[in-house]
Design a protein around this motif. Structure first.
Motif, PDB file in Angstrom:
ATOM      1  N   LEU A 171      70.047  40.300  57.142  1.00  0.00           N
ATOM      2  CA  LEU A 171      69.136  39.557  58.014  1.00  0.00           C
ATOM      3  C   LEU A 171      67.668  39.796  57.686  1.00  0.00           C
ATOM      4  O   LEU A 171      66.844  38.895  57.780  1.00  0.00           O
ATOM      5  CB  LEU A 171      69.398  39.936  59.478  1.00  0.00           C
ATOM      6  N   GLY A 172      67.314  41.007  57.356  1.00  0.00           N
ATOM      7  CA  GLY A 172      65.911  41.350  57.115  1.00  0.00           C
ATOM      8  C   GLY A 172      65.399  42.372  58.100  1.00  0.00           C
ATOM      9  O   GLY A 172      64.994  43.475  57.717  1.00  0.00           O
ATOM     10  N   PRO A 173      65.385  42.100  59.423  1.00  0.00           N
ATOM     11  CA  PRO A 173      64.933  43.083  60.398  1.00  0.00           C
ATOM     12  C   PRO A 173      65.907  44.266  60.493  1.00  0.00           C
ATOM     13  O   PRO A 173      67.085  44.157  60.154  1.00  0.00           O
ATOM     14  CB  PRO A 173      64.906  42.298  61.715  1.00  0.00           C
ATOM     15  N   GLU A 174      65.394  45.386  60.988  1.00  0.00           N
ATOM     16  CA  GLU A 174      66.240  46.559  61.187  1.00  0.00           C
ATOM     17  C   GLU A 174      67.097  46.340  62.431  1.00  0.00           C
ATOM     18  O   GLU A 174      66.596  46.161  63.533  1.00  0.00           O
ATOM     19  CB  GLU A 174      65.383  47.806  61.347  1.00  0.00           C
ATOM     20  N   ILE A 175      68.436  46.390  62.245  1.00  0.00           N
ATOM     21  CA  ILE A 175      69.375  46.117  63.324  1.00  0.00           C
ATOM     22  C   ILE A 175      70.024  47.424  63.773  1.00  0.00           C
ATOM     23  O   ILE A 175      70.383  48.270  62.954  1.00  0.00           O
ATOM     24  CB  ILE A 175      70.461  45.118  62.875  1.00  0.00           C
ATOM     25  N   SER A 176      70.183  47.559  65.080  1.00  0.00           N
ATOM     26  CA  SER A 176      70.868  48.725  65.649  1.00  0.00           C
ATOM     27  C   SER A 176      71.589  48.284  66.920  1.00  0.00           C
ATOM     28  O   SER A 176      71.512  47.109  67.321  1.00  0.00           O
ATOM     29  CB  SER A 176      69.873  49.852  65.949  1.00  0.00           C
ATOM     30  N   GLN A 177      72.266  49.216  67.555  1.00  0.00           N
ATOM     31  CA  GLN A 177      73.003  48.886  68.772  1.00  0.00           C
ATOM     32  C   GLN A 177      72.027  48.519  69.889  1.00  0.00           C
ATOM     33  O   GLN A 177      70.961  49.134  70.042  1.00  0.00           O
ATOM     34  CB  GLN A 177      73.878  50.061  69.211  1.00  0.00           C
ATOM     35  N   GLY A 178      72.392  47.513  70.673  1.00  0.00           N
ATOM     36  CA  GLY A 178      71.534  47.051  71.753  1.00  0.00           C
ATOM     37  C   GLY A 178      71.660  47.887  73.007  1.00  0.00           C
ATOM     38  O   GLY A 178      72.395  48.878  73.066  1.00  0.00           O
ATOM     39  N   ASP A 179      70.955  47.444  74.036  1.00  0.00           N
ATOM     40  CA  ASP A 179      70.939  48.176  75.301  1.00  0.00           C
ATOM     41  C   ASP A 179      72.158  47.892  76.152  1.00  0.00           C
ATOM     42  O   ASP A 179      72.419  48.595  77.127  1.00  0.00           O
ATOM     43  CB  ASP A 179      69.656  47.843  76.077  1.00  0.00           C
ATOM     44  N   VAL A 187      64.195  45.032  65.104  1.00  0.00           N
ATOM     45  CA  VAL A 187      62.757  45.258  64.978  1.00  0.00           C
ATOM     46  C   VAL A 187      62.227  44.222  63.987  1.00  0.00           C
ATOM     47  O   VAL A 187      62.553  44.260  62.797  1.00  0.00           O
ATOM     48  CB  VAL A 187      62.456  46.688  64.499  1.00  0.00           C
ATOM     49  N   VAL A 188      61.392  43.294  64.483  1.00  0.00           N
ATOM     50  CA  VAL A 188      60.911  42.178  63.682  1.00  0.00           C
ATOM     51  C   VAL A 188      59.443  42.417  63.319  1.00  0.00           C
ATOM     52  O   VAL A 188      58.606  42.672  64.208  1.00  0.00           O
ATOM     53  CB  VAL A 188      61.051  40.847  64.444  1.00  0.00           C
ATOM     54  N   LEU A 189      59.126  42.350  62.042  1.00  0.00           N
ATOM     55  CA  LEU A 189      57.745  42.497  61.568  1.00  0.00           C
ATOM     56  C   LEU A 189      57.022  41.160  61.680  1.00  0.00           C
ATOM     57  O   LEU A 189      57.527  40.126  61.225  1.00  0.00           O
ATOM     58  CB  LEU A 189      57.728  42.990  60.127  1.00  0.00           C
ATOM     59  N   LEU A 190      55.841  41.197  62.266  1.00  0.00           N
ATOM     60  CA  LEU A 190      55.044  39.994  62.463  1.00  0.00           C
ATOM     61  C   LEU A 190      53.843  40.031  61.529  1.00  0.00           C
ATOM     62  O   LEU A 190      53.530  41.066  60.923  1.00  0.00           O
ATOM     63  CB  LEU A 190      54.585  39.909  63.919  1.00  0.00           C
ATOM     64  N   PRO A 191      53.172  38.897  61.370  1.00  0.00           N
ATOM     65  CA  PRO A 191      51.951  38.897  60.549  1.00  0.00           C
ATOM     66  C   PRO A 191      50.918  39.891  61.081  1.00  0.00           C
ATOM     67  O   PRO A 191      50.933  40.276  62.252  1.00  0.00           O
ATOM     68  CB  PRO A 191      51.467  37.445  60.670  1.00  0.00           C
ATOM     69  N   LEU A 192      50.038  40.322  60.219  1.00  0.00           N
ATOM     70  CA  LEU A 192      48.959  41.253  60.548  1.00  0.00           C
ATOM     71  C   LEU A 192      49.490  42.644  60.923  1.00  0.00           C
ATOM     72  O   LEU A 192      48.842  43.394  61.658  1.00  0.00           O
ATOM     73  CB  LEU A 192      48.086  40.701  61.687  1.00  0.00           C
ATOM     74  N   LEU A 222      55.183  39.424  71.887  1.00  0.00           N
ATOM     75  CA  LEU A 222      55.556  38.312  71.023  1.00  0.00           C
ATOM     76  C   LEU A 222      54.483  37.226  71.130  1.00  0.00           C
ATOM     77  O   LEU A 222      54.291  36.622  72.192  1.00  0.00           O
ATOM     78  CB  LEU A 222      56.914  37.755  71.433  1.00  0.00           C
ATOM     79  N   PRO A 223      53.772  36.953  70.039  1.00  0.00           N
ATOM     80  CA  PRO A 223      52.738  35.915  70.089  1.00  0.00           C
ATOM     81  C   PRO A 223      53.365  34.541  70.218  1.00  0.00           C
ATOM     82  O   PRO A 223      54.581  34.367  70.167  1.00  0.00           O
ATOM     83  CB  PRO A 223      52.017  36.085  68.748  1.00  0.00           C
ATOM     84  N   ALA A 224      52.500  33.559  70.323  1.00  0.00           N
ATOM     85  CA  ALA A 224      52.964  32.191  70.514  1.00  0.00           C
ATOM     86  C   ALA A 224      53.838  31.724  69.359  1.00  0.00           C
ATOM     87  O   ALA A 224      54.812  30.985  69.545  1.00  0.00           O
ATOM     88  CB  ALA A 224      51.757  31.262  70.681  1.00  0.00           C
ATOM     89  N   ALA A 225      53.480  32.150  68.159  1.00  0.00           N
ATOM     90  CA  ALA A 225      54.262  31.736  66.990  1.00  0.00           C
ATOM     91  C   ALA A 225      55.485  32.626  66.773  1.00  0.00           C
ATOM     92  O   ALA A 225      56.245  32.417  65.823  1.00  0.00           O
ATOM     93  CB  ALA A 225      53.375  31.771  65.746  1.00  0.00           C
ATOM     94  N   GLY A 226      55.661  33.607  67.658  1.00  0.00           N
ATOM     95  CA  GLY A 226      56.769  34.544  67.466  1.00  0.00           C
ATOM     96  C   GLY A 226      58.133  33.889  67.583  1.00  0.00           C
ATOM     97  O   GLY A 226      59.083  34.252  66.877  1.00  0.00           O
ATOM     98  N   GLY A 227      58.240  32.918  68.485  1.00  0.00           N
ATOM     99  CA  GLY A 227      59.519  32.235  68.648  1.00  0.00           C
ATOM    100  C   GLY A 227      59.970  31.556  67.371  1.00  0.00           C
ATOM    101  O   GLY A 227      61.158  31.584  67.016  1.00  0.00           O
TER     102      GLY A 227
END
Length: 275
Positions: A171-179, A187-192, A222-227
């Motif tokens: 997938l790309g993001p770091e995946i682990s067990q949820g809550d 964990v999703v990396l965003l611009p900047l 999560l910014p506006a473009a995060g979705g």
């Protein structure tokens, strides 16, 4: 009348006196006396005959089991090598043929039940390959083609374990067990250089694919473009490659170490995946 007589030496003796050995028990002969010149009794020979007969009966009872184990080991070895070639595993899978006798199953051309456990099944030919860390198969009614090009099971059940590091790599993001059960954390990396932590549900969809959805932000902003970023990462489900034809993904559950995917199927075929 009791009389006392005198011997020639002048000593008196009692004619009714008993010999010291008069009342000793009679001599008890041994069961197998050794008398030179006589023939030995037949009992030892009869005992040897009975022992030999028992040994022959035991050998006749054990021999079919030994032969069946040799045939079973040969079938298990050939099956594991064929599965390794077809699935491309780095190690030879573990194979166990169930039921006794296996000789009669092999003669009929159908094995009643075969259990296979394979590790590190690669996913070739995919832009987002998701290897299967461990695949456990139960195959019922397994037959093979005359040219050994494929094997087919009348029905099958399978369980695949997908580690979080492998899911993260696909997938790309770091995946682990949820809550919560049935959810994973990403964990999703965003611009900047920003990052956001979201949780998502995990579900099985058609085509042996795993989908993530119903996102909730649990860390960061999560910014506006995060979705749009999340949609780009998670919108397309991950397809599980190198799964035998005929197996259908039924459910996906989360654990502390990864995802468990459950499959069932009928007329399941095993052969090398077409490149």
């Amino acid at each position: 009348m009791h009389r006392t007589q005198h011997g020639h030496d002048g000593h008196a003796y009692d004619e009714h006196a008993h010999d010291d050995h008069a009342h000793e028990p009679p001599y008890d002969e041994p069961d197998e006396p050794y008398l030179p010149g006589t023939r030995p009794r037949a009992r030892p020979r009869r005992r040897r005959t009975l022992a030999l007969t028992a040994a022959v009966l035991v050998a006749l009872a054990v021999l079919p089991v030994a032969v069946d184990r040799v045939v079973t080991a040969r079938i298990e070895s050939r099956t594991s090598k064929a599965f390794q070639q077809g699935m491309g595993t780095p190690e030879v899978p573990e194979v166990e043929v169930r039921g006794f006798p296996v000789v009669t199953q092999a003669a009929s051309g159908t094995l009643r039940r075969v259990d296979i456990t394979a590790h590190d099944i690669p996913a070739h030919g995919s832009a987002r390959p998701l290897p299967v860390s461990e695949l456990s198969l139960r195959l019922d009614g397994l037959t093979k083609a005359d040219d050994d090009s494929e094997a087919r099971a009348r029905s099958a059940r399978a369980s695949a374990f997908l580690s979080y590091p492998d899911v993260s790599g696909a997938l790309g993001p770091e995946i682990s067990q949820g809550d919560r059960p049935g959810r994973v954390s990403a964990v999703v990396l965003l611009p900047l250089g920003q990052e956001v932590t979201v949780t998502a549900t995990v579900s099985a969809v058609s085509g042996n694919r795993i989908a993530l959805g119903d996102f909730e932000v649990t860390g960061g902003s999560l910014p506006a473009a995060g979705g749009a970023i999340l949609d780009r990462i998670f919108a397309r489900p991950i397809r599980l490659r190198n799964i035998p034809d005929g197996l259908q993904l039924r459910s996906v559950t989360t654990t502390a170490d990864g995802l468990n995917a459950e499959f069932t199927g009928r007329s399941v075929t095993f052969r090398p995946e077409e490149a």
